[in-house]
Scaffold this motif. Structure first.
Motif, PDB file in Angstrom:
ATOM      1  N   PHE A  34       0.834  -1.205   0.000  1.00 13.50           N
ATOM      2  CA  PHE A  34       0.000   0.000   0.000  1.00 13.50           C
ATOM      3  C   PHE A  34       0.874   1.263   0.000  1.00 13.50           C
ATOM      4  N   GLY A  35       0.537   2.199  -0.847  1.00 10.72           N
ATOM      5  CA  GLY A  35       1.313   3.425  -1.007  1.00 10.72           C
ATOM      6  C   GLY A  35       2.265   3.376  -2.174  1.00 10.72           C
ATOM      7  N   GLY A  36       2.386   2.208  -2.806  1.00  8.65           N
ATOM      8  CA  GLY A  36       3.380   2.046  -3.858  1.00  8.65           C
ATOM      9  C   GLY A  36       2.986   2.598  -5.206  1.00  8.65           C
ATOM     10  N   VAL A  37       1.749   3.036  -5.362  1.00  7.87           N
ATOM     11  CA  VAL A  37       1.336   3.656  -6.622  1.00  7.87           C
ATOM     12  C   VAL A  37       1.584   5.163  -6.576  1.00  7.87           C
ATOM     13  N   SER A  38       1.060   5.814  -5.549  1.00  5.48           N
ATOM     14  CA  SER A  38       1.118   7.281  -5.486  1.00  5.48           C
ATOM     15  C   SER A  38       2.333   7.819  -4.732  1.00  5.48           C
ATOM     16  N   HIS A  39       2.883   7.018  -3.812  1.00  3.87           N
ATOM     17  CA  HIS A  39       4.048   7.416  -3.009  1.00  3.87           C
ATOM     18  C   HIS A  39       3.806   8.711  -2.231  1.00  3.87           C
ATOM     19  N   LEU A  40       2.590   8.876  -1.741  1.00  4.17           N
ATOM     20  CA  LEU A  40       2.260  10.041  -0.920  1.00  4.17           C
ATOM     21  C   LEU A  40       2.458   9.715   0.550  1.00  4.17           C
ATOM     22  N   ASP A  41       2.701  10.744   1.356  1.00  2.09           N
ATOM     23  CA  ASP A  41       2.782  10.493   2.798  1.00  2.09           C
ATOM     24  C   ASP A  41       1.366  10.442   3.380  1.00  2.09           C
ATOM     25  N   ALA A  42       1.279  10.013   4.641  1.00  2.00           N
ATOM     26  CA  ALA A  42      -0.023   9.789   5.259  1.00  2.00           C
ATOM     27  C   ALA A  42      -0.865  11.057   5.322  1.00  2.00           C
ATOM     28  N   ALA A  43      -0.229  12.190   5.578  1.00  2.00           N
ATOM     29  CA  ALA A  43      -0.971  13.446   5.674  1.00  2.00           C
ATOM     30  C   ALA A  43      -1.585  13.820   4.328  1.00  2.00           C
ATOM     31  N   ALA A  44      -0.815  13.684   3.256  1.00  2.00           N
ATOM     32  CA  ALA A  44      -1.333  14.004   1.927  1.00  2.00           C
ATOM     33  C   ALA A  44      -2.450  13.040   1.536  1.00  2.00           C
ATOM     34  N   MET A  45      -2.257  11.752   1.885  1.00  4.36           N
ATOM     35  CA  MET A  45      -3.306  10.772   1.594  1.00  4.36           C
ATOM     36  C   MET A  45      -4.602  11.118   2.310  1.00  4.36           C
ATOM     37  N   GLY A  81     -14.284   5.024  14.537  1.00  5.58           N
ATOM     38  CA  GLY A  81     -14.375   3.573  14.553  1.00  5.58           C
ATOM     39  C   GLY A  81     -13.570   2.861  13.495  1.00  5.58           C
ATOM     40  N   LYS A  82     -13.047   3.597  12.520  1.00  5.32           N
ATOM     41  CA  LYS A  82     -12.233   2.955  11.488  1.00  5.32           C
ATOM     42  C   LYS A  82     -10.872   2.567  12.068  1.00  5.32           C
ATOM     43  N   LYS A  83     -10.331   1.454  11.614  1.00  2.00           N
ATOM     44  CA  LYS A  83      -9.021   1.016  12.098  1.00  2.00           C
ATOM     45  C   LYS A  83      -7.920   1.967  11.639  1.00  2.00           C
ATOM     46  N   ASN A  84      -8.073   2.478  10.431  1.00  2.00           N
ATOM     47  CA  ASN A  84      -7.124   3.438   9.874  1.00  2.00           C
ATOM     48  C   ASN A  84      -7.952   4.489   9.142  1.00  2.00           C
ATOM     49  N   PRO A  85      -7.670   5.762   9.333  1.00  2.00           N
ATOM     50  CA  PRO A  85      -8.474   6.785   8.663  1.00  2.00           C
ATOM     51  C   PRO A  85      -8.553   6.615   7.144  1.00  2.00           C
ATOM     52  N   LEU A  86      -7.536   5.971   6.559  1.00  2.00           N
ATOM     53  CA  LEU A  86      -7.491   5.836   5.108  1.00  2.00           C
ATOM     54  C   LEU A  86      -8.288   4.656   4.588  1.00  2.00           C
TER      55      LEU A  86
END
Length: 409
Positions: free
Chosen positions: A166-177, A192-197
């Protein structure tokens, strides 16, 4: 769902070249070697408004990809979806007081007309999200059963941590995502989500909205990303050659789709290259339905603009570049079209073999359509200034421009 009729692609002497194209995932140029059958998936429209220049620029880019492959004696297995159920479509239908299915059918029909007029080669499979639901539900269930998805208040979410890539297509950091997720249909702030993304795979039925039987998932409708994954895997399989779309799809759509597919299959990558077209702006802002700053293909056609001139307007800009629609871009294209048609109207002219190879070389080099147009401009200028004695050369040029650039002279 049916696509649109295909225009004939003239056969040219000789053979084209392998395509070298920019891959977002690696950040550089890659040479594609698809084998005898090239596999292409391009994300389609959400049909709640007419085809605008941003759409046309994207589909023009991937039409060129097909034409390069066909010139290189390859078959093309091209798949495109239609997101014919989604929040923007439902919201527009409510706003206009129309049935959402009628709106989707109307705008999809208009899109087909625009693609036909612009001589865009059609996909072999043109699949709507609604018709894909029977294939989507089992994939969501598999992801859940593998521990790659979870339920939250009846909705089913994908866990991005289930894919090590995960992240290997766009190479964005978590904040930008997170920022882009909020802007482009995600819900990173939902408690309640495990990860905001984490993106939604299956939305439980909402009152007043369409829903379908989701077997063990309950009634609902699919998320945006899993729709394309189901269609691509069904018709192309993993490791297909090109995943295409506008640059605004790199995240979250293509990033999430890749992770869905990779978690489902345990294979990597979903696509060998992720190719993205630039954005078209009007009045300093990206053309978008939400902003309403649009130049519609159908409106230009109804005003009497030759579709070939619209296509030349698109070709005058490199597919990866962001550019702005101004009052001058269309008149420039009309002028170019007139010069080209005048040049090929004579029975003889300057030799054309070198020109064909120039066009081939330009397109094989990351779809450099401006360079291809410049080469034709030079030939047309020679024809106008001094003519030539090569009988049949204008016919060769006309067929090459049609076959490789999709412009009928």
């Amino acid at each position: 769902m049916h696509a649109w009729p295909a225009s004939e692609v003239p056969a040219l002497p000789g053979q084209g070249r392998d395509l070298r194209i920019h891959d977002t995932a690696t950040g550089g140029l890659v040479t594609l070697d698809p084998g005898p059958v090239a596999r292409l998936y391009v994300c389609g429209i959400t049909p709640y408004d007419a085809t605008h220049m941003g759409h046309a620029a994207t589909y023009n880019a991937f039409d060129l990809v097909q034409r390069v492959w066909l010139d290189n004696k390859r078959q093309v297995h091209y798949v495109q979806n239609v997101t014919d159920v989604d929040d923007p479509l439902l919201e527009r239908a409510v706003r206009d007081g129309v049935d959402w299915t009628a709106l989707a059918e109307q705008e999809t029909a208009l899109f087909r007309e625009d693609m036909t007029a612009l001589r865009m080669l059609p996909p072999r499979h043109y699949i709507g999200a609604v018709e894909a639901i029977p294939g989507i539900v089992p994939l969501v269930e598999r992801l859940r059963d593998q521990g790659a998805a979870y339920e939250l208040e009846g909705d089913t979410y994908f866990s991005v941590e289930a894919d090590p890539h995960f992240g290997g297509v766009s190479h964005l950091d978590a904040a930008a995502m997170r920022l882009l997720s909020a802007e482009r249909g995600g819900d990173p702030d939902r408690p309640g989500k495990k990860n905001p993304l984490d993106p939604m795979l299956w939305m439980a039925a909402r009152e007043g909205e369409p829903s379908w039987d989701g077997a063990s998932l309950g009634r609902g409708r699919p998320g945006w990303h899993i729709e394309c994954v189901a269609i691509a895997l069904d018709h192309l399989g993993m490791g297909f050659d090109v995943q295409g779309g506008g640059s605004d799809l790199a995240f979250p759509h293509h990033e999430m789709g890749a992770s869905h597919a990779q978690a489902l299959t345990g294979e990597f990558p979903m696509a060998k290259a992720y190719v993205h077209a630039g954005m078209v702006a009007l009045d300093g802002e990206k053309m978008s339905k939400s902003k309403g700053n649009l130049v519609f293909v159908s409106k230009l056609r109804h005003e009497g603009v030759d579709p070939a001139a619209i296509r030349l307007t698109l070709l005058a800009h490199h597919y990866r570049s962001d550019w702005e629609w101004t009052d001058q871009v269309l008149p420039d294209a009309v002028d170019r079209l007139e010069r080209w048609r005048a040049a090929v109207s004579r029975p003889d002219g300057p030799p054309a073999d070198a020109l064909v190879e120039e066009i081939r070389a330009a397109l094989a080099d990351d779809l450099d359509s401006p360079a291809a147009l410049a080469a034709v401009d030079r030939w047309a200028a020679l024809q106008r200034e001094s003519g030539g004695t090569d009988i049949g050369a204008p016919g060769v040029v006309s067929r090459a421009v049609d076959a490789l650039l999709g412009v009928a002279l």
